[in-house]
Design a protein around this motif. Structure first.
Motif, PDB file in Angstrom:
ATOM      1  N   SER A   1     -95.498 -78.652  15.270  1.00 10.32           N
ATOM      2  CA  SER A   1     -96.287 -77.772  14.412  1.00 10.32           C
ATOM      3  C   SER A   1     -95.747 -76.340  14.441  1.00 10.32           C
ATOM      4  CB  SER A   1     -97.754 -77.778  14.839  1.00 10.32           C
ATOM      5  OG  SER A   1     -97.880 -77.359  16.185  1.00 10.32           O
ATOM      6  N   ALA A   2     -94.512 -76.188  14.851  1.00 14.35           N
ATOM      7  CA  ALA A   2     -93.924 -74.854  15.017  1.00 14.35           C
ATOM      8  C   ALA A   2     -92.619 -74.738  14.246  1.00 14.35           C
ATOM      9  CB  ALA A   2     -93.666 -74.592  16.500  1.00 14.35           C
ATOM     10  N   PRO A   3     -92.271 -73.534  13.839  1.00 14.80           N
ATOM     11  CA  PRO A   3     -90.961 -73.350  13.213  1.00 14.80           C
ATOM     12  C   PRO A   3     -89.840 -73.521  14.239  1.00 14.80           C
ATOM     13  CG  PRO A   3     -91.987 -71.226  13.578  1.00 14.80           C
ATOM     14  CD  PRO A   3     -93.005 -72.267  13.933  1.00 14.80           C
ATOM     15  N   MET A   4     -88.667 -73.829  13.743  1.00 14.63           N
ATOM     16  CA  MET A   4     -87.475 -73.912  14.579  1.00 14.63           C
ATOM     17  C   MET A   4     -86.306 -73.347  13.794  1.00 14.63           C
ATOM     18  SD  MET A   4     -87.889 -77.589  16.513  1.00 14.63           S
ATOM     19  CE  MET A   4     -86.903 -77.067  17.930  1.00 14.63           C
ATOM     20  N   GLY A   5     -85.217 -73.096  14.485  1.00 19.36           N
ATOM     21  CA  GLY A   5     -84.088 -72.519  13.761  1.00 19.36           C
ATOM     22  C   GLY A   5     -82.840 -72.420  14.599  1.00 19.36           C
ATOM     23  N   TRP A   6     -81.855 -71.730  14.016  1.00 22.12           N
ATOM     24  CA  TRP A   6     -80.546 -71.565  14.655  1.00 22.12           C
ATOM     25  C   TRP A   6     -80.070 -70.123  14.512  1.00 22.12           C
ATOM     26  CZ3 TRP A   6     -78.148 -75.456  17.316  1.00 22.12           C
ATOM     27  CH2 TRP A   6     -78.646 -76.745  17.131  1.00 22.12           C
ATOM     28  N   TYR A   7     -79.431 -69.655  15.578  1.00 24.18           N
ATOM     29  CA  TYR A   7     -78.749 -68.375  15.609  1.00 24.18           C
ATOM     30  C   TYR A   7     -77.337 -68.619  16.119  1.00 24.18           C
ATOM     31  CZ  TYR A   7     -82.879 -65.285  15.191  1.00 24.18           C
ATOM     32  OH  TYR A   7     -83.984 -64.587  14.751  1.00 24.18           O
ATOM     33  N   ARG A   8     -76.509 -67.608  16.046  1.00 25.19           N
ATOM     34  CA  ARG A   8     -75.194 -67.664  16.677  1.00 25.19           C
ATOM     35  C   ARG A   8     -74.789 -66.281  17.158  1.00 25.19           C
ATOM     36  NH1 ARG A   8     -71.395 -68.787  11.340  1.00 25.19           N
ATOM     37  NH2 ARG A   8     -71.540 -66.686  10.435  1.00 25.19           N
ATOM     38  N   ARG A   9     -73.862 -66.269  18.120  1.00 30.54           N
ATOM     39  CA  ARG A   9     -73.297 -65.007  18.594  1.00 30.54           C
ATOM     40  C   ARG A   9     -71.800 -65.163  18.644  1.00 30.54           C
ATOM     41  NH1 ARG A   9     -75.885 -62.668  23.680  1.00 30.54           N
ATOM     42  NH2 ARG A   9     -77.184 -61.536  22.202  1.00 30.54           N
ATOM     43  N   ALA A  10     -71.120 -64.402  17.823  1.00 28.58           N
ATOM     44  CA  ALA A  10     -69.657 -64.393  17.813  1.00 28.58           C
ATOM     45  C   ALA A  10     -69.161 -63.400  18.861  1.00 28.58           C
ATOM     46  CB  ALA A  10     -69.157 -64.010  16.428  1.00 28.58           C
ATOM     47  N   PRO A  11     -67.933 -63.567  19.324  1.00 27.14           N
ATOM     48  CA  PRO A  11     -67.395 -62.644  20.341  1.00 27.14           C
ATOM     49  C   PRO A  11     -67.475 -61.195  19.883  1.00 27.14           C
ATOM     50  CG  PRO A  11     -65.950 -64.529  20.067  1.00 27.14           C
ATOM     51  CD  PRO A  11     -66.977 -64.638  18.990  1.00 27.14           C
ATOM     52  N   GLY A  12     -68.069 -60.353  20.736  1.00 30.07           N
ATOM     53  CA  GLY A  12     -68.141 -58.933  20.427  1.00 30.07           C
ATOM     54  C   GLY A  12     -69.189 -58.549  19.406  1.00 30.07           C
ATOM     55  N   LYS A  13     -70.032 -59.497  19.007  1.00 34.96           N
ATOM     56  CA  LYS A  13     -71.037 -59.204  17.984  1.00 34.96           C
ATOM     57  C   LYS A  13     -72.445 -59.518  18.506  1.00 34.96           C
ATOM     58  CE  LYS A  13     -68.025 -59.924  14.004  1.00 34.96           C
ATOM     59  NZ  LYS A  13     -67.887 -60.564  12.672  1.00 34.96           N
ATOM     60  N   VAL A  14     -73.437 -59.006  17.800  1.00 35.67           N
ATOM     61  CA  VAL A  14     -74.817 -59.289  18.175  1.00 35.67           C
ATOM     62  C   VAL A  14     -75.201 -60.674  17.681  1.00 35.67           C
ATOM     63  CG1 VAL A  14     -75.441 -56.850  18.122  1.00 35.67           C
ATOM     64  CG2 VAL A  14     -75.746 -58.252  16.063  1.00 35.67           C
ATOM     65  N   ARG A  15     -76.272 -61.202  18.258  1.00 35.06           N
ATOM     66  CA  ARG A  15     -76.738 -62.517  17.835  1.00 35.06           C
ATOM     67  C   ARG A  15     -77.232 -62.454  16.393  1.00 35.06           C
ATOM     68  NH1 ARG A  15     -79.883 -65.730  22.315  1.00 35.06           N
ATOM     69  NH2 ARG A  15     -81.259 -63.917  22.202  1.00 35.06           N
ATOM     70  N   GLU A  16     -76.845 -63.438  15.606  1.00 33.42           N
ATOM     71  CA  GLU A  16     -77.077 -63.451  14.157  1.00 33.42           C
ATOM     72  C   GLU A  16     -77.978 -64.624  13.774  1.00 33.42           C
ATOM     73  OE1 GLU A  16     -74.370 -64.078  10.075  1.00 33.42           O
ATOM     74  OE2 GLU A  16     -73.555 -64.552  12.049  1.00 33.42           O
ATOM     75  N   PHE A  17     -79.012 -64.330  13.010  1.00 35.01           N
ATOM     76  CA  PHE A  17     -79.861 -65.394  12.481  1.00 35.01           C
ATOM     77  C   PHE A  17     -79.084 -66.208  11.450  1.00 35.01           C
ATOM     78  CE2 PHE A  17     -83.287 -67.701  10.772  1.00 35.01           C
ATOM     79  CZ  PHE A  17     -83.281 -67.568   9.393  1.00 35.01           C
TER      80      PHE A  17
END
Length: 122
Positions: free
Chosen positions: A31-47
């Motif tokens: 009953s909750a949202p889910m999702g994905w992020y990523r973090r590339a080298p030298g960068k902030v985590r990205e939705f």
């Protein structure tokens, strides 16, 4: 203890595809949202992408729209990310996320997985 465990990362050539999976344990996310992020080298985590509890709403970052597809299976307490037409700039650690909320088309999760490495070679 709530855990989100990603799998399916690896190395692929540009233009190829990978499918990521994330299985949750310790509580149900049906009953909750889910999702994905990523973090590339030298960068902030990205939705990257988010999906509502029943799959009725799906959101994508512009950088992956049309190439990545999010889905979920509430019976398995799992969320998936199908990634096609991969580019070298998609190289990053990919994180599964759960619960939290959407604000507009952006997703703010409460729980995080440990991440899985995706490397795209040119």
């Amino acid at each position: 203890q709530v855990q989100l465990v990603e799998s399916g990362g690896g190395m692929v050539q540009a233009g190829g595809s990978l499918s990521l999976s994330c299985v949750a344990s310790g509580r149900t996310f049906s009953s909750a949202p889910m999702g994905w992020y990523r973090r590339a080298p030298g960068k902030v985590r990205e939705f990257l992408s988010g999906i509502s509890w029943n799959g009725g709403s799906r959101y994508y970052a512009d950088s992956v729209k049309g190439r990545f597809t999010i889905s979920r299976d509430n019976d398995k307490n799992a969320v998936y990310l199908q990634m096609n037409s991969l580019k070298p700039e998609d190289t990053a650690v990919y994180y599964c996320a759960g619960d939290g909320y959407f604000s507009g088309s952006y997703y703010y999760p409460d729980y995080w997985g440990q991440g899985t490495q995706v490397t795209v070679s040119s």
